[in-house]
Design a protein around this motif. Structure first.
Motif, PDB file in Angstrom:
ATOM      1  N   SER A  61      11.820  41.309  38.307  1.00 43.04           N
ATOM      2  CA  SER A  61      11.940  42.528  37.513  1.00 43.04           C
ATOM      3  C   SER A  61      11.497  43.748  38.318  1.00 43.04           C
ATOM      4  N   GLU A  62      10.394  43.613  39.050  1.00 47.99           N
ATOM      5  CA  GLU A  62       9.912  44.702  39.894  1.00 47.99           C
ATOM      6  C   GLU A  62      10.914  45.026  40.998  1.00 47.99           C
ATOM      7  N   ALA A  63      11.521  43.991  41.587  1.00 47.06           N
ATOM      8  CA  ALA A  63      12.513  44.201  42.634  1.00 47.06           C
ATOM      9  C   ALA A  63      13.733  44.924  42.074  1.00 47.06           C
ATOM     10  N   ASP A  64      14.152  44.549  40.875  1.00 39.99           N
ATOM     11  CA  ASP A  64      15.281  45.237  40.238  1.00 39.99           C
ATOM     12  C   ASP A  64      14.959  46.710  40.004  1.00 39.99           C
ATOM     13  N   ALA A  93       5.381  34.670  36.922  1.00 42.18           N
ATOM     14  CA  ALA A  93       5.132  35.469  38.125  1.00 42.18           C
ATOM     15  C   ALA A  93       6.441  35.753  38.869  1.00 42.18           C
ATOM     16  N   THR A  94       7.290  34.765  38.962  1.00 43.09           N
ATOM     17  CA  THR A  94       8.573  34.953  39.630  1.00 43.09           C
ATOM     18  C   THR A  94       9.437  35.930  38.862  1.00 43.09           C
ATOM     19  N   ALA A 115      13.287  26.238  36.404  1.00 46.58           N
ATOM     20  CA  ALA A 115      11.966  26.440  37.009  1.00 46.58           C
ATOM     21  C   ALA A 115      11.714  27.920  37.263  1.00 46.58           C
ATOM     22  N   VAL A 116      12.710  28.628  37.783  1.00 47.57           N
ATOM     23  CA  VAL A 116      12.551  30.060  38.060  1.00 47.57           C
ATOM     24  C   VAL A 116      12.362  30.830  36.760  1.00 47.57           C
TER      25      VAL A 116
END
Length: 58
Positions: free
Chosen positions: A30-33, A24-25, A18-19
């Motif tokens: 990716s942005e957090a990384d 969007a998840t 699901a993830v």
């Protein structure tokens, strides 16, 4: 052919699918990384200070 899984293992695989299937998840991860790679993330001491402040406010 049959494959047997424990219920917990199957649920974990389903959640992973699901993830990985949610664009969007995946973009958020990716942005957090990227934030962490730039050294812009919070460190342990700043997180601890924020938690102490939050608890003090009630």
């Amino acid at each position: 052919m049959a494959v047997l899984f424990a219920v917990d293992d199957l649920e974990s695989l389903e959640e992973t699918i699901a993830v990985l299937s949610d664009a969007a998840t995946m973009n958020a991860l990716s942005e957090a990384d990227a934030v962490l790679a730039r050294g812009e993330g919070e460190n342990q001491s700043s997180l601890a200070a924020a938690m102490r402040e939050r608890r003090a406010r009630g």
